[in-house]
Enzyme design. Sequence first.
Site, PDB file in Angstrom:
ATOM      1  N   SER A  87       0.770  -1.230  -0.083  1.00  0.00           N
ATOM      2  CA  SER A  87       0.169   0.113  -0.172  1.00  0.00           C
ATOM      3  C   SER A  87       0.839   1.281   0.144  1.00  0.00           C
ATOM      4  O   SER A  87      -0.005   1.864   0.409  1.00  0.00           O
ATOM      5  CB  SER A  87      -1.183   0.252   0.968  1.00  0.00           C
ATOM      6  OG  SER A  87      -0.377  -0.272   2.295  1.00  0.00           O
ATOM      7  N   THR A 189      -2.224   2.977   4.798  1.00  0.00           N
ATOM      8  CA  THR A 189      -1.081   4.185   4.854  1.00  0.00           C
ATOM      9  C   THR A 189       0.137   4.438   5.595  1.00  0.00           C
ATOM     10  O   THR A 189      -0.047   4.187   6.842  1.00  0.00           O
ATOM     11  CB  THR A 189      -1.891   5.610   4.524  1.00  0.00           C
ATOM     12  OG1 THR A 189      -2.856   6.000   3.938  1.00  0.00           O
ATOM     13  CG2 THR A 189      -0.684   7.036   4.926  1.00  0.00           C
ATOM     14  N   THR A 207       1.785   6.793   0.766  1.00  0.00           N
ATOM     15  CA  THR A 207       1.235   5.929   0.268  1.00  0.00           C
ATOM     16  C   THR A 207       1.068   6.182  -1.008  1.00  0.00           C
ATOM     17  O   THR A 207       1.621   6.409  -1.549  1.00  0.00           O
ATOM     18  CB  THR A 207      -0.635   5.932   1.386  1.00  0.00           C
ATOM     19  OG1 THR A 207      -1.237   5.289   0.760  1.00  0.00           O
ATOM     20  CG2 THR A 207      -1.253   7.406   0.198  1.00  0.00           C
ATOM     21  N   THR A 240      -5.008   7.656   8.713  1.00  0.00           N
ATOM     22  CA  THR A 240      -5.029   6.322   8.127  1.00  0.00           C
ATOM     23  C   THR A 240      -6.898   5.828   7.828  1.00  0.00           C
ATOM     24  O   THR A 240      -7.021   5.991   8.675  1.00  0.00           O
ATOM     25  CB  THR A 240      -4.099   5.108   8.382  1.00  0.00           C
ATOM     26  OG1 THR A 240      -3.892   4.286   7.348  1.00  0.00           O
ATOM     27  CG2 THR A 240      -4.521   4.428   9.481  1.00  0.00           C
TER      28      THR A 240
END
Length: 335
Positions: A87, A189, A207, A240
Amino acid sequence: MSDRREFIKKAALGSIGAGAALHGVMGAKGPVSATAQNGTKPLIISTWNHGLAANDEAWQQLKSGASALDAIVAGVGVSEADPKVRSVGYGGLPDREGKVTLDACIMDHKSDCGSVSFLQGIKHPIAVAKKVLEDTPHVMLTGSGALQFALEQGFKQENLLTAKSEHDWREWLKKSKYEPVINIENHDTISMLVLDADGNLSGGCTTSGAAWKMHGRVGDSPIIGAGLFLDNEVGAAAATGLGEAIVRTAGSAMVVELMRQGMSPAEACKEIVERIHKKHINHKDMSYLQVGFIAVNKAGEYGGYSLRSGFNYAVTDEGSGTRLEDATFKMTWEE
């Protein structure tokens, strides 16, 4: 993927264990913030289990005399370069057209910021964001302009789509359904907050965004006030989760403002998560909505909170070294 799923299961089950001892449990007063073991500083906190390696690198940088911004770039750069972190950066899962697009931002104690969004072909967008802060009059560069700037600054363009990520993308194409599997391959993230030895705050986010997103989509991570915000007089926060929900509520900025009003970091994170939940309770995104925040204040108190179980964060200080702590949460996935 199976290892990551197993990790998430264990994290969810452990959320009322060791993490609860440090951060409190659900109740009338909400979660309780912990304090850095050596008093206040330095302290590093970052999201998810890949924050462990990132924290270790950032801590070594700080101990070697690097600035907080350089420590953040080096620390989250570990995740950006790791193809197992699906990610962030190299190996990140692509959009629905098979393109890996990256977002990042960075902010220092003077409120100077740099950001890049929809950047392709550059492994370390956080380093480009730092160059935006240092070498331009702007806060954000995006798309082809961000790439042009990165190349002019000497960054190398390369293919970031690994064989594993390409395979998963082609498997996704068979059904082409956008149903994010939160906590596993979407929205992980890495956000990092640093309280340095001088008591100054800095932060960064990086990210590859939501897997299978529309080409051109930008989430919260490069947006100052959404994915990251700090006020050196008060504290810092980072997010996140589902970027759209965080953008809609200016999430990280609101966490900092609640700390300004006297809330602890954990209490402020909880308040904004519950605000997001209230605003999205009947929203189309609710079935896969996960958001989490981390925060630290000038006193060295820190905490985190998430909407659903499974969110954790890495903490490093002088007294206890680096460890993974579970955030308290509002809901389990069965609710």
